[in-house]
Design an enzyme around this catalytic site. Structure first.
Site, PDB file in Angstrom:
ATOM      1  N   CYS A 256       0.809  -1.222   0.000  1.00 25.29           N
ATOM      2  CA  CYS A 256       0.000   0.000   0.000  1.00 25.29           C
ATOM      3  C   CYS A 256       0.845   1.275   0.000  1.00 25.29           C
ATOM      4  O   CYS A 256       0.480   2.271  -0.644  1.00 25.29           O
ATOM      5  CB  CYS A 256      -0.968  -0.004   1.185  1.00 25.29           C
ATOM      6  SG  CYS A 256      -0.228  -0.435   2.770  1.00 25.29           S
TER       7      CYS A 256
ATOM      8  N   HIS B 126      -2.178   6.736   4.154  1.00 24.71           N
ATOM      9  CA  HIS B 126      -0.739   6.779   4.378  1.00 24.71           C
ATOM     10  C   HIS B 126      -0.186   8.094   3.830  1.00 24.71           C
ATOM     11  O   HIS B 126      -0.377   8.421   2.651  1.00 24.71           O
ATOM     12  CB  HIS B 126      -0.051   5.607   3.679  1.00 24.71           C
ATOM     13  CG  HIS B 126      -0.302   4.278   4.310  1.00 24.71           C
ATOM     14  ND1 HIS B 126      -0.981   4.122   5.497  1.00 24.71           N
ATOM     15  CD2 HIS B 126       0.073   3.016   3.908  1.00 24.71           C
ATOM     16  CE1 HIS B 126      -1.019   2.824   5.802  1.00 24.71           C
ATOM     17  NE2 HIS B 126      -0.405   2.145   4.850  1.00 24.71           N
TER      18      HIS B 126
END
Length: 386
Positions: free
Chosen positions: A162, A255
């Site tokens: 990710c 993130h």
């Protein structure tokens, strides 16, 4: 998942939908798969698979649903199955842990399933595509090498880690336009990246954990494979270096990454912004259902992007960038943000499957005329769809 600005008349008749299943359907990423696939225009969610402890139970009884959006009504009464050959579907989306995926995914590919995996067990293998459709759609052709070498009627395609996903998305336009020599990245990764229930509240509250097992190696290597050149039966990795520090921080989703890049060729800030804003990948050209209309969004504000405010850009499928400025050590530095369980996990895997449907790997059942016309206009070495 499609944005209203991205909708075209590319919806197949319901009878033409491809039957799909989810492996690890009760976990955090499995739930995202359910969310993305519940009302998909090309795919019919027909199989939910889970561990032996849950097999045979109703999905609503076995799954502790943690997403804010309600569990889709269409899956509540579905019976969880064992993840093994015999499932009534063609495509399997895998949210399995690496230890299970390592053996089960090849067994399912050998049984004829197309496995689109979010697990990391096979990403580094030379004959397994590590795919972001806007970045390296031509790498999907590796599945034919994989089938020949392994004797499988099915195949495995992986989406990247990710954190590496959104880093690669932001680097792709820069790599194409200016080349890259060195990249330095510090990540601040959301707790959902650790799965459910994830990191203990006692560990993460009022804290930052400066270690995520095996994460830095993935961030330092996976972008090089994805930005590499497709050659016959192989990928030649991109020739630049990446150094990464990965940290777990107390945000739920999204993130954030602070990036410095050294470019091969001179560029102004305006040149870089133009490269980001003008970049349009094959999924945008084809109007694939899960593709965002804008692959990269440049935030002009001094304090953006931020996880809480920007993680759902493009329905969680867009990478947001901002704070571009000169770097005292390299060429430029900037901040990027992306949703880790949508583009970085389930949504990215579903988009991979949409790309390969459009490329003709599953026949023409779910390929509408506008998609076929757009494919014919590309110069990519795509599958020879009939």
């Amino acid at each position: 998942m499609s944005e209203s600005s991205n909708v075209v008349d590319n919806q197949p008749h319901a009878a033409a939908k491809i039957r799909v299943g989810i492996l690890g359907a009760t976990g955090a990423v499995g739930q995202r798969f359910v969310q993305v696939l519940a009302d998909h225009p090309w795919f019919e969610l027909s199989v939910l698979a889970a561990s032996h402890r849950s097999a045979g139970k109703r999905y609503a009884d076995a799954c502790h649903w943690y997403l804010d959006e309600p569990m889709p009504k269409t899956v509540r009464d579905m019976e969880l199955q064992h993840g093994r050959p015999g499932m009534n579907c063609e495509i399997l989306f895998s949210a399995l842990p690496n230890a299970i995926a390592q053996d089960l995914e090849p067994a399912l590919a050998a049984a004829g399933y197309a496995v689109f995996s979010n697990a990391g067990a096979h990403r580094a293998m030379a004959d397994v595509p590590l795919l972001i459709p806007e970045v390296n759609p031509e790498h999907s052709a590796l599945v034919e090498t994989q089938r020949k070498q392994r004797g499988w009627p099915g195949f495995i395609v992986t989406n990247p880690n990710c954190t590496a996903t959104h880093l690669t998305c932001a680097l792709k336009p820069l790599y194409d336009a200016f080349g890259l020599h060195r990249v330095f990245v510090v990540s601040m990764q959301a707790t959902s990246g650790a799965g459910y229930p994830g990191v203990s509240a006692l560990d993460i509250t009022d804290n930052v954990i400066p270690y995520i097992g095996n994460e830095e190696d993935k961030v330092q290597t996976e972008p090089l494979k994805m930005l590499g050149a497709y050659a016959v039966d192989s990928i030649v990795p991109a020739n630049f270096r990446i150094s990464a520090h990965c940290n777990r921080v107390p945000t739920r989703d999204g993130h954030l990454e602070c990036v410095s890049v050294e470019l091969d060729r001179p560029a102004t800030e305006a040149d870089i912004i133009t490269a980001w804003e003008s970049f349009r990948g094959l999924p945008q050209q084809l109007h694939l259902p899960t593709a965002p209309s804008q692959f990269i969004v440049v935030r002009p504000e001094a304090d953006r992007p931020q996880p809480r405010r920007d993680r759902l850009a493009g329905n969680g499928m867009t990478t947001s960038v901002g704070r571009l400025r000169p770097c005292e050590l390299l060429s430029y530095k900037f901040v990027l943000l992306g949703h880790n369980t949508l583009r970085g996990a389930a949504g990215g895997s579903v988009l991979n499957a949409e790309l390969m449907v459009a490329q003709g790997y599953f026949g023409e059942r779910a390929i509408a005329a506008p998609v076929q016309a757009a494919l014919q206009a590309t110069q990519l070495p795509l599958w020879q769809h009939a």
